[in-house]
Design an enzyme around this catalytic site. Structure first.
Site, short mmCIF file in Angstrom:
data_model
loop_
_atom_site.label_atom_id
_atom_site.label_comp_id
_atom_site.label_asym_id
_atom_site.label_seq_id
_atom_site.Cartn_x
_atom_site.Cartn_y
_atom_site.Cartn_z
N LYS A 1 -10.07 0.87 -1.21
CA LYS A 1 -10.02 0.63 0.23
C LYS A 1 -11.38 0.96 0.82
CE LYS A 1 -6.95 1.31 4.20
NZ LYS A 1 -5.69 1.93 4.66
N CYS B 1 -4.74 -3.30 3.47
CA CYS B 1 -4.23 -3.00 4.80
C CYS B 1 -5.30 -3.13 5.88
CB CYS B 1 -3.58 -1.61 4.80
SG CYS B 1 -2.41 -1.32 6.15
N GLU C 1 0.84 -1.20 0.00
CA GLU C 1 0.00 0.00 0.00
C GLU C 1 0.88 1.25 0.00
OE1 GLU C 1 -3.79 1.74 2.54
OE2 GLU C 1 -2.14 0.82 3.64
#
Length: 286
Positions: free
Chosen positions: A122, A156, A43
């Site tokens: 995300k 993440c 990321e």
């Protein structure tokens, strides 16, 4: 069986696009030369591109986001060309992209050997992304088709929320890619524990990549730490600790492993436990 390469990628001060391109080409070639079929970058690896702009831009959280948009077409063209050239799948980490409504969203682009490009946004933002960087969450959960089967991406922090991976595995994903960027050891372990939990409960492979190294010049990614790893179900035919391969903490390197994706279906059907199958039963309790 596909071979995966997961990066412990060092962020640098590059100054020119040519330096970035040379670096990325070197990383991709190394993994391809080692017979990797799928490459995973961390990321916000792209944030080193902010060093191509003057200090007043790379020292500004909002300024660098705006400036990076001018490089997005070149970024996409580069990874698209490399995926086709080396006949590999590349998850290139993430890139914050400005949408028509003015919002920035964190895109994890997935490039195929056939020249196709798609992305996962995300879905849950950290406090820093929400409160200081003002990056907005995405809403769509995707899976991606490959010749090896369906692949999904948890960016993440998303790996710490089980319902994303569950939806993706129910749609057929046997491999979840987790590009991560963490600035503390605790942050790294939160993502790592999330990855291992997703592999356990879904009886699938989960692969983490980590951004490493310090970039004091950057307002966004000044400190980075972690290790890349390939996590598995904890059952017969897999490592007893659920770790197929893991890198040396904070070292710049690729981490490799071969993935027996067919074994995912096997362990779900005849494993010592049925974590994946028993998931719906958890909602019967009152």
């Amino acid at each position: 069986m596909p071979k995966i390469a997961s990066a412990q990628y060092d962020i640098g001060f590059l100054e020119t696009w040519e330096n970035f391109e040379t670096k990325v080409r070197r990383w991709v070639k190394e993994a391809a030369d080692n017979k990797a079929d799928i490459l995973l970058f961390p990321e916000y690896a792209c944030m080193e591109l902010a060093s191509l702009f003057p200090q007043e831009i790379y020292a500004s959280l909002s300024g660098q986001l705006e400036a990076l948009q001018s490089l997005l077409p070149q970024y996409l063209d580069l990874f698209k060309a490399l995926a086709a050239q080396h006949r590999v799948y590349i998850q290139a980490g993430t890139f914050p992209v400005k949408h028509a409504n003015g919002e920035f969203r964190n895109h994890a682009y997935f490039f195929t050997p056939q020249g196709e490009v798609d992305y996962q946004e995300k879905l849950t933002m950290t406090r820093f992304e929400n409160e200081q960087w003002h990056i907005s969450r995405g809403l769509e959960i995707k899976v991606f088709d490959t010749v090896f089967g369906k692949v999904a991406i948890n960016i993440c922090y998303d790996s710490e929320f089980p319902h994303y991976a569950r939806q993706q595995t129910e749609r057929g994903a046997t491999l979840i890619l987790v590009p991560s960027c963490t600035d503390t050891e605790a942050g790294y372990y939160r993502v790592r524990i999330g990855c291992q939990a997703r592999a356990l409960e879904n009886q699938c492979y989960v692969v983490q990549a980590s951004l490493v190294g310090n970039a004091e010049w950057s307002e966004a990614v000044d400190v980075n730490c972690g290790a890349a790893a390939i996590y598995t179900p904890v059952d017969r035919g897999f490592p007893n600790n659920g770790i197929l391969a893991i890198g040396e903490y904070n070292k710049v390197q690729w981490v490799y492993a071969e993935l027996d994706l067919a074994s995912v279906e096997t362990v779900r059907n005849v494993g010592q436990v049925f974590n994946y199958r028993d998931w719906p039963k958890q909602f019967d309790c009152r």
